[in-house]
Design a protein around this motif. Sequence first.
Motif, PDB file in Angstrom:
ATOM      1  N   HIS A   1       0.784  -1.218   0.000  1.00  9.15           N
ATOM      2  CA  HIS A   1       0.000   0.000   0.000  1.00  9.15           C
ATOM      3  C   HIS A   1       0.823   1.277   0.000  1.00  9.15           C
ATOM      4  CE1 HIS A   1      -2.472  -3.247   1.588  1.00  9.15           C
ATOM      5  NE2 HIS A   1      -3.483  -2.621   1.013  1.00  9.15           N
ATOM      6  N   SER A   2       2.120   1.168   0.121  1.00  5.25           N
ATOM      7  CA  SER A   2       2.945   2.373   0.190  1.00  5.25           C
ATOM      8  C   SER A   2       3.032   3.037  -1.190  1.00  5.25           C
ATOM      9  CB  SER A   2       4.345   2.034   0.708  1.00  5.25           C
ATOM     10  OG  SER A   2       4.940   1.041  -0.079  1.00  5.25           O
TER      11      SER A   2
ATOM     12  N   LEU B   1       4.466  -0.851   8.323  1.00  5.22           N
ATOM     13  CA  LEU B   1       4.418   0.361   9.145  1.00  5.22           C
ATOM     14  C   LEU B   1       3.543   1.432   8.508  1.00  5.22           C
ATOM     15  CD1 LEU B   1       8.133   0.646  10.303  1.00  5.22           C
ATOM     16  CD2 LEU B   1       6.151   0.123  11.715  1.00  5.22           C
ATOM     17  N   TYR B   2       3.669   1.582   7.195  1.00  6.75           N
ATOM     18  CA  TYR B   2       2.855   2.574   6.484  1.00  6.75           C
ATOM     19  C   TYR B   2       1.370   2.255   6.648  1.00  6.75           C
ATOM     20  CZ  TYR B   2       0.792   5.307   2.732  1.00  6.75           C
ATOM     21  OH  TYR B   2       0.010   6.178   2.028  1.00  6.75           O
ATOM     22  N   LEU B   3       1.020   0.999   6.476  1.00  2.57           N
ATOM     23  CA  LEU B   3      -0.374   0.598   6.608  1.00  2.57           C
ATOM     24  C   LEU B   3      -0.866   0.770   8.037  1.00  2.57           C
ATOM     25  CD1 LEU B   3      -2.675  -0.479   4.927  1.00  2.57           C
ATOM     26  CD2 LEU B   3      -1.976  -2.783   5.524  1.00  2.57           C
ATOM     27  N   ALA B   4      -0.018   0.463   9.009  1.00  2.44           N
ATOM     28  CA  ALA B   4      -0.415   0.610  10.412  1.00  2.44           C
ATOM     29  C   ALA B   4      -0.597   2.077  10.790  1.00  2.44           C
ATOM     30  CB  ALA B   4       0.623  -0.038  11.322  1.00  2.44           C
ATOM     31  N   LEU B   5       0.251   2.951  10.257  1.00  2.00           N
ATOM     32  CA  LEU B   5       0.180   4.359  10.632  1.00  2.00           C
ATOM     33  C   LEU B   5      -0.834   5.157   9.828  1.00  2.00           C
ATOM     34  CD1 LEU B   5       3.978   5.107  11.098  1.00  2.00           C
ATOM     35  CD2 LEU B   5       2.256   4.823  12.872  1.00  2.00           C
ATOM     36  N   TRP B   6      -0.858   4.945   8.509  1.00  2.00           N
ATOM     37  CA  TRP B   6      -1.697   5.787   7.657  1.00  2.00           C
ATOM     38  C   TRP B   6      -2.804   5.035   6.937  1.00  2.00           C
ATOM     39  CZ3 TRP B   6       3.654   6.827   7.731  1.00  2.00           C
ATOM     40  CH2 TRP B   6       3.970   8.041   8.331  1.00  2.00           C
TER      41      TRP B   6
END
Length: 95
Positions: A26-27, A80-85
């Motif tokens: 997803h990034s 991390l990107y998916l978890a944060l945004w």
Amino acid sequence: MGWVWAIIVGLILGLIAKAVIPGKQHSPLWLTTLFGLLGAIVGNAVARAAGVEETRGIDWTRHIFQLVAAIIIVAIGDMLYLALWGNRRRRRERA
């Protein structure tokens, strides 16, 4: 000119890493390029530590280290990107 090549190598490594990792990542492209660039740097450091700093011809071993590092960094970075945004983005799409 060195930075331009670093960005191109980062883009290529990031895209290859995204293609190798199963499932959807997803990034965004700019973040994938950054992850690929970090993979190249980490891969070079690991290759240097393993004693494969420079060889004659194409440095296949160094490139393998770079690719493996890029795959690991893209996978972790995408999580991390998916978890944060990712949750924020999904909420906006539902509304």
